[in-house]
Design a protein around this motif. Structure first.
Motif, PDB file in Angstrom:
ATOM      1  N   ARG A   9      -6.712   0.098   6.450  1.00 52.78           N
ATOM      2  CA  ARG A   9      -6.259   1.428   6.890  1.00 52.78           C
ATOM      3  C   ARG A   9      -6.628   2.328   5.913  1.00 52.78           C
ATOM      4  O   ARG A   9      -7.002   3.372   6.241  1.00 52.78           O
ATOM      5  N   CYS A  10      -6.050   2.347   4.796  1.00 50.54           N
ATOM      6  CA  CYS A  10      -5.992   3.407   3.894  1.00 50.54           C
ATOM      7  C   CYS A  10      -7.129   3.168   2.641  1.00 50.54           C
ATOM      8  O   CYS A  10      -7.461   4.345   1.994  1.00 50.54           O
TER       9      CYS A  10
ATOM     10  N   GLY B  45       0.059   3.923   0.878  1.00 50.29           N
ATOM     11  CA  GLY B  45      -0.468   4.744   1.970  1.00 50.29           C
ATOM     12  C   GLY B  45       0.420   4.654   3.180  1.00 50.29           C
ATOM     13  O   GLY B  45       1.160   5.367   3.846  1.00 50.29           O
ATOM     14  N   CYS B  46       0.567   3.367   3.541  1.00 49.38           N
ATOM     15  CA  CYS B  46       1.193   3.050   4.805  1.00 49.38           C
ATOM     16  C   CYS B  46       2.299   2.296   4.790  1.00 49.38           C
ATOM     17  O   CYS B  46       3.035   1.758   5.709  1.00 49.38           O
TER      18      CYS B  46
ATOM     19  N   CYS C 180       0.830  -1.182   0.171  1.00 46.43           N
ATOM     20  CA  CYS C 180      -0.083   0.013  -0.100  1.00 46.43           C
ATOM     21  C   CYS C 180       0.781   1.471  -0.056  1.00 46.43           C
ATOM     22  O   CYS C 180       1.889   1.392   0.548  1.00 46.43           O
TER      23      CYS C 180
ATOM     24  N   CYS D 245      -6.553  -1.724   1.074  1.00 51.69           N
ATOM     25  CA  CYS D 245      -5.871  -1.573   2.600  1.00 51.69           C
ATOM     26  C   CYS D 245      -7.030  -1.192   3.549  1.00 51.69           C
ATOM     27  O   CYS D 245      -7.676  -0.517   3.369  1.00 51.69           O
TER      28      CYS D 245
HETATM   29 ZN   LIG Z   1      -2.479   1.285   3.749  1.00 55.61          ZN
END
Ligand SMILES: [Zn+2]
Length: 439
Positions: free
Chosen positions: A109-110, A70-71, A68, A107
């Motif tokens: 989280r994202c 993002g993270c 990902c 993801c």
């Molecule tokens: Zn992520």
């Protein structure tokens, strides 16, 4: 040994010729640029923008998860995007591209994000390795020359240098800075300046910071960047007699010994001598003696030992006349005696005597400088207390390098370009580690 085994394996195999060619490039790539979780697929010639290029297919390793963006953690796949091409280091006159179908991940989280790939950053069309390669050459050649040599464009070379500089600034170590020098350079036409701050510790000399202008605010921004703790660690600060700098240094580096270095003092005296000479030359010309001071500029500004033979003869000739320019020149030469002193007390006496002589000389521009030197006597004498902390002429050397970089960079119209070029050449920045030496 390795080479022998490699050859035997390679030539011993009975395959058709095209497959052998594909294998070769893949083998090289697997040796010098291997990515965990990805494999190289087919390699072939292709026509791209009217040119024959080499395309290398890149595929995810089976069952490997996308990362990902993002993270930076693995996430389950979502879908695939269009094929993208990433420029790699050209070989034998062919441009080389990695061809890869980007995936999107879902993801926790994202949310749904494009995956992150190890060979390139964000939306970049060049691989990281290629950018590092171009940036390496951009330190030796002008950006335009790099673009021409590797058949790429100026903006691409710029982006490559920008990437390397950005990485370097993020990863540099700012500990152990105890000596800094602040300097200004003329930038662009008109009254535009840049403020440069260097670390000048023995063994660690580099450009630390660049700011637009040379105001109180400019240097304050540097101290904000440096932070309170590191500013408190400063032992020596070198600068010239520019008022805004003096003010800020007094306030923000109060624990440091503030030094006015020789380079800046001599630069000011030279400027004064130039004024005297120009004025006198005008006067002589109107009196019909225009040959006397013609071509004398560098004779009077350079140090005696740096003069060319022709200039030396001209100087000898000049010394016969009782000209203001000549008297100013002799006074400047005498001032160099100051820096031969070891004891600050004796140096102080010498400086007083020199200033008194100048004040009696009736040479107005020099008198102006003598008054300035008197006002800052203590800061000048601080140089003697710090003499062994760093070698003479560091700021001068850096200043020259900056001038060359700025001069070489006629393409740099913006502050951002100049900033990146200067950090690249003078920042002594760390670079991403490569597993193979590509240059
Ligand atoms: Zn992520």
């Amino acid at each position: 040994m390795y080479g022998f085994r490699f050859n035997k394996k390679f030539f011993g195999r009975k395959t058709n010729k095209t497959k052998e060619q594909q294998m070769l490039i893949k083998t090289i790539l697997n040796n010098c640029q291997k990515f965990k979780s990805f494999v190289y697929g087919n390699t072939c010639f292709a026509i791209y923008e009217g040119e024959k290029v080499i395309e290398v297919e890149v595929k995810p390793r089976k069952n490997s998860k996308g990362i990902c963006s993002g993270c930076h953690r693995p996430a389950p796949g979502y879908d695939s995007l269009d094929e993208r091409r990433f420029e790699f280091i050209p070989v034998w006159g062919y441009l080389v591209f990695f061809i890869y179908t980007m995936r999107r991940v879902e993801c926790t989280r994202c949310g749904v994000r494009v995956e992150e790939v190890p060979w390139a950053e964000g939306k970049a069309h060049q691989t990281k390795t290629y950018m590092q390669f171009l940036a390496h050459w951009a330190r030796k050649l002008s950006w335009q020359e790099v673009a021409m040599s590797f058949r790429t464009s100026w903006p691409k070379v710029f982006r490559a240098v920008e990437y390397v500089v950005k990485w370097g600034l993020e990863h540099r170590d700012l500990s152990g800075i105890t000596a800094i020098g602040a300097d200004e350079i003329h930038w662009h036409r008109g009254h535009k300046y840049l403020t440069l701050v260097y670390q000048i510790n023995a063994g660690s000399i580099r450009l630390l910071w660049i700011g637009k202008d040379r105001t109180v605010k400019t240097l304050l921004r540097f101290f904000i960047f440096l932070g309170k703790e590191r500013s408190g660690d400063l032992k020596y600060v070198c600068s010239d007699m520019w008022k805004p700098y003096l003010k800020v240094i007094r306030k923000k580096a109060s624990g440091a010994l503030h030094i006015l270095d020789r380079f800046h003092i001599v630069a000011r005296i030279n400027k004064a001598i130039d004024e005297v000479r120009a004025e006198e030359h005008r006067k002589l010309k109107s009196d019909g003696h225009e040959q006397t001071l013609k071509n004398s500029r560098w004779c009077l500004l350079k140090r005696k030992e740096n003069l060319t033979e022709k200039q030396e003869i001209k100087l000898k000739d000049l010394l016969k006349y009782n000209l203001k320019s000549v008297r100013a020149y002799l006074l400047k030469e005498d001032l160099f005696g100051l820096w031969a002193y070891v004891s600050p007390a004796w140096a102080g006496k010498f400086l007083d005597r020199w200033c008194t002589r100048v004040m009696r000389s009736k040479i107005e521009p020099l008198k102006r400088e003598a008054r300035t030197l008197r006002r800052h006597k203590q800061l000048i004498l601080n140089w003697f207390s710090a003499k062994k902390a760093f070698s003479n002429g560091i700021v001068e050397g850096l200043n020259n390098k900056v001038k060359v970089t700025v001069r070489k960079s006629y393409g740099f119209k913006t502050f951002k370009c100049t900033e990146i070029a200067l950090y690249h050449v003078l920042g002594d920045l760390p670079e991403p580690k490569l597993t193979h030496r590509f240059y």
